[in-house]
Motif scaffolding. Structure first.
Motif, short mmCIF file in Angstrom:
data_model
loop_
_atom_site.label_atom_id
_atom_site.label_comp_id
_atom_site.label_asym_id
_atom_site.label_seq_id
_atom_site.Cartn_x
_atom_site.Cartn_y
_atom_site.Cartn_z
N PRO A 1 11.34 -23.28 16.27
CA PRO A 1 12.39 -24.29 15.52
C PRO A 1 13.54 -23.73 15.39
N ASN A 2 14.52 -24.84 14.96
CA ASN A 2 15.88 -24.47 14.76
C ASN A 2 16.22 -23.45 13.89
N GLU A 3 15.66 -23.47 12.74
CA GLU A 3 16.01 -22.55 11.71
C GLU A 3 15.74 -20.71 12.40
N SER A 4 14.87 -20.76 13.37
CA SER A 4 14.71 -19.41 14.14
C SER A 4 15.67 -19.02 14.78
N ILE A 5 16.18 -20.18 15.82
CA ILE A 5 17.38 -19.85 16.67
C ILE A 5 18.27 -19.33 15.83
N ILE A 6 18.60 -20.27 14.71
CA ILE A 6 20.00 -19.99 14.12
C ILE A 6 20.03 -18.68 13.45
N ALA A 7 18.73 -18.28 12.86
CA ALA A 7 18.70 -16.81 12.19
C ALA A 7 19.19 -15.94 13.34
N THR A 8 18.60 -15.87 14.48
CA THR A 8 18.99 -15.06 15.58
C THR A 8 20.46 -14.94 15.88
N LEU A 9 21.12 -16.28 16.00
CA LEU A 9 22.36 -16.42 16.47
C LEU A 9 23.36 -15.77 15.51
#
Length: 446
Positions: free
Chosen positions: A294-302
């Motif tokens: 999910p996008n929220e997981s990608i964003i949390a990493t970035l």
């Protein structure tokens, strides 16, 4: 792991008793093979050799006796052992198949595989993808060239897990059925010509990653190098990434990152420094989106991922001089990224294994270099480079000596950068050991 029977009763030679050789020998023993381990170094007194012999696995070390090939059905070769040595050439002449350990990992793995390769950035990308999985409800297991033996990780993986596997060209030369669901190639530049012989052979080794893929699989590829695919039959779906134009995949428009028209994050919100890392980020996003992260997981990493050790790693500031460890820069391209990352005067620590290449790729990237500290086999080449660019230089014994010599030359506002542009093997067993040597002696300056 899958219960496979194809190795039962087979006579298999494991060549090289490193971490992967040790785990490979034990796995093949469990799978019912008759295993012999051979290492050119004398490893007879190591704990690993003793443990294998306790399992009734034969260990032959100190040389490569040709008679070992007498009744061998298969060789599992350490990736670092070149194919041109006489022992391997004799095995090839006898039509003995040679694979690498990642092939075994594929055969026993129950879940999906993301395979990451490329000249530069593959460790960063592997780590980024792993972090994106970590922030999600899926399990991604890092393995391969990043330091975790793939076949050992695969033994403990569940069907719902994903192996996030960093792959070198050396490993990819030894695959037969290996097929990642998602293959990711960060970039392909000139490297490892001492091993592969020619650039064409190197490119072919990298593209081995897609040779078994089908239309249900994906290849994530750098759009600016798309012409490299022209000579290969690609069955998988190609997803591109680009920092310069809109593509079918990941891209940047007006400072915003998208994946197939879907906005993900503003570039300004990304923590990982360096323009070169934008390509790493884009390719990682593509792999994550194709894996339903999910996008929220990608964003949390970035918003939190700051990089990996030995890759433009900030060490400390001493007397207003900043010290950076980029020991993982084992080729000129990686060093160009490091040199371009700083606007301050640079004290550049460089040198290492001579692989036959020159340093002309760095010509346009040394305007901020104030002094060079040169060590290793490439000393004469880098000395000539420094003189041609009118850069003051010091000849050093090793990284420790280079660090000590910087102390009298630096002033407040300078940057000391270890970015060798060469592999470490002339003086250090790994780039990690070289980087730790740098860190240790920088901290002793205090």
């Amino acid at each position: 792991m899958k219960n496979i029977t194809s190795y039962q009763g087979k006579n298999i030679l494991v060549l090289g008793l490193g971490k992967s050789g040790y785990e490979t020998a034990k796995l093949l023993h469990v799978l019912g093979a008759n295993v012999t381990v051979n290492d050119g170094k004398d490893v007879s007194l190591t704990n690993e050799a003793k443990e294998l012999e306790a399992l009734e696995i034969k260990v032959v070390s100190g040389h490569h006796p040709i008679e070992l090939l007498g009744d061998i059905d298969l060789i599992v070769k350490n990736p670092g052992i070149p194919y041109h040595i006489p022992f391997i050439q004799e095995a090839i002449a006898r039509n003995i198949q040679i694979i690498t350990e990642v092939e075994l990992a594929y055969e026993i793995n129950e879940g999906k595989i993301i395979g990451i390769t490329g000249t530069n950035g593959k460790t960063t990308v592997t780590s980024l993808i792993g972090d994106m999985f970590k922030h999600s409800n899926q399990t991604g297991l890092l393995c391969g060239n990043i330091g975790f033996v793939a076949s050992l990780v695969a033994q403990n993986a569940k069907s719902e897990d994903t192996l996030i596997t960093e792959l070198s060209s050396f490993q990819l030369m030894g695959i037969r059925h290996f097929k990642p669901h998602i293959a990711l190639i960060t970039n392909i530049y000139s490297a490892h010509l001492d091993y592969h012989g020619t650039q064409d052979e190197y490119v072919s080794a990298k593209l081995n990653i897609v040779k078994n893929q089908t239309a249900e699989d994906y290849l994530i590829f750098n759009y600016k190098q798309k012409e490299l695919l022209n000579n290969f039959e690609i069955e998988s779906q190609i997803i591109y990434f680009s920092t310069e134009e809109k593509v079918n995949g990941s891209y940047i428009v007006d400072g915003k990152i998208y994946f197939q028209n879907e906005f993900i994050i503003d570039v300004d919100e990304v923590v990982l420094p360096g323009k070169h890392n934008l390509e790493n980020i884009l390719s990682s996003i593509a792999a994550a989106k194709l894996s339903d992260i999910p996008n929220e997981s990608i964003i949390a990493t970035l918003k939190s991922f700051e990089g990996i050790k030995h890759r433009l790693q900030f060490v400390m500031t001493h007397e207003n001089v900043k010290y950076f460890n980029d020991s993982k820069a084992t080729n000129t391209l990686a060093t160009t990224f490091a040199l371009d990352a700083f606007h301050s005067p640079i004290h550049w620590l460089c040198g290492g294994l001579d692989r036959g290449n020159g340093f002309e790729d760095l010509d346009e990237h040394v305007s901020n270099v104030k002094h060079m500290y040169i060590f290793g086999q490439t000393t004469e080449k880098l000395k000539a480079f420094a003189e041609s660019h009118h850069i003051p230089y010091s000849i050093c014994d090793d990284v420790k000596d280079a660090v000590l010599q910087t102390k009298g030359n630096t002033v407040a506002g300078d940057t000391v950068l270890l970015s060798p542009a060469c592999a470490s093997w002339d003086q250090y067993p790994t780039y990690e050991v070289r980087g730790e040597d740098f860190i240790q002696h920088v901290k002793l300056l205090q």
